[in-house]
Motif scaffolding. Structure first.
Motif, mmCIF file in Angstrom:
data_model
loop_
_atom_site.group_PDB
_atom_site.id
_atom_site.type_symbol
_atom_site.label_atom_id
_atom_site.label_comp_id
_atom_site.label_asym_id
_atom_site.label_seq_id
_atom_site.Cartn_x
_atom_site.Cartn_y
_atom_site.Cartn_z
ATOM 1 N N UNK A 127 0.823 -1.206 0.000
ATOM 2 C CA UNK A 127 0.000 0.000 0.000
ATOM 3 C C UNK A 127 0.862 1.264 0.000
ATOM 4 N N UNK A 128 2.041 1.198 0.575
ATOM 5 C CA UNK A 128 2.972 2.326 0.492
ATOM 6 C C UNK A 128 3.394 2.544 -0.957
ATOM 7 N N UNK A 152 0.140 6.900 -6.608
ATOM 8 C CA UNK A 152 -0.974 7.854 -6.654
ATOM 9 C C UNK A 152 -0.467 9.272 -6.435
ATOM 10 N N UNK A 153 0.485 9.436 -5.514
ATOM 11 C CA UNK A 153 1.063 10.761 -5.253
ATOM 12 C C UNK A 153 1.726 11.318 -6.515
ATOM 13 N N UNK A 154 2.469 10.469 -7.218
ATOM 14 C CA UNK A 154 3.144 10.924 -8.443
ATOM 15 C C UNK A 154 2.143 11.286 -9.524
ATOM 16 N N UNK A 197 11.813 6.704 -9.445
ATOM 17 C CA UNK A 197 11.678 7.380 -8.152
ATOM 18 C C UNK A 197 10.783 6.576 -7.216
ATOM 19 N N UNK A 198 9.664 6.068 -7.741
ATOM 20 C CA UNK A 198 8.742 5.283 -6.915
ATOM 21 C C UNK A 198 9.400 4.003 -6.425
ATOM 22 N N UNK A 199 10.094 3.305 -7.339
ATOM 23 C CA UNK A 199 10.775 2.066 -6.950
ATOM 24 C C UNK A 199 11.861 2.356 -5.924
ATOM 25 N N UNK A 200 12.640 3.418 -6.165
ATOM 26 C CA UNK A 200 13.708 3.766 -5.225
ATOM 27 C C UNK A 200 13.172 4.174 -3.867
ATOM 28 N N UNK A 201 12.122 5.015 -3.860
ATOM 29 C CA UNK A 201 11.547 5.459 -2.590
ATOM 30 C C UNK A 201 10.929 4.296 -1.828
#
Length: 200
Positions: free
Chosen positions: A87-88, A94-96, A161-165
């Motif tokens: 979910x994170x 969704x944020x992106x 960015x999503x994968x890294x974060x």
């Protein structure tokens, strides 16, 4: 738009009621979002989500004393909190999308086109050069045509960015969250933070 407002093609509306189950089975899997399997998967994910107050409880963060204990802790945390981590990941996506209108438009356009092709194939198959084009091939064509749009929208940078974060958050949480306090171990006593016993 709710399900009652959706209209089936004319030849499906005039079909005998007894044949509706057969017609539903012939619909593309991609548009059967209300299928029992999809709802079952969502239900399992929701049921396996651990309480977020337990997930972020700062009192449970502790530096591991050894490399072996660190590896065991990471494996246990990933297994115990896998739905929370998922979910994170979804939340970051969704944020992106919200913060990138062009990317949101590109994704929406691609999904809308795939949905249109799904409905189009239910009504009438697409024939090119005398050969029927499979729905999967049509979706693949939409994906290929969407690549330049996604590139201009910065989808590659967003994806990395999503994968890294997500990896960073999981690595930090799984490394320092003292899961032994919840699951119990030889070194740590068991403490039921998720279902505390009420004293009478």
């Amino acid at each position: 738009m709710n399900a009652a407002e959706l209209r089936l093609p004319l030849h499906l509306e005039t079909t005998k009621p007894g044949r509706y189950p057969e017609l539903l089975m012939n619909l593309p899997v991609q548009i059967q979002l209300a299928s029992p399997a999809f709802h079952e998967w969502i239900s399992r994910r929701k049921e396996s989500v651990r309480p977020w107050m337990v997930f972020v409880n700062t009192h449970n963060f502790k530096v591991p004393h050894s490399f072996q204990r660190w590896t065991n802790r990471v494996v246990k945390n990933v297994d115990h909190f896998q739905s929370n981590y998922m979910f994170i990941f979804i939340g970051l996506i969704i944020y992106c999308l919200i913060t990138s209108p062009l990317l949101f438009f590109a994704v929406f356009l691609s999904l809308a086109l795939c949905y249109f092709l799904s409905l189009r194939n239910v009504d009438k198959k697409i024939i090119v050069g005398g050969h029927e084009v499979a729905l999967g091939h049509q979706f693949a064509a939409v994906g290929v045509l969407s690549v330049p749009v996604f590139y201009m929208a910065g989808a590659g940078a967003v994806l990395f960015w999503v994968i890294g974060a997500t990896f960073f958050v999981i690595a930090i949480h799984a490394s320092f969250y003292n899961i032994e306090r919840i699951l119990g171990s030889e070194e740590e006593p068991f403490e039921d933070f998720e279902h505390p016993i009420q004293e009478v």
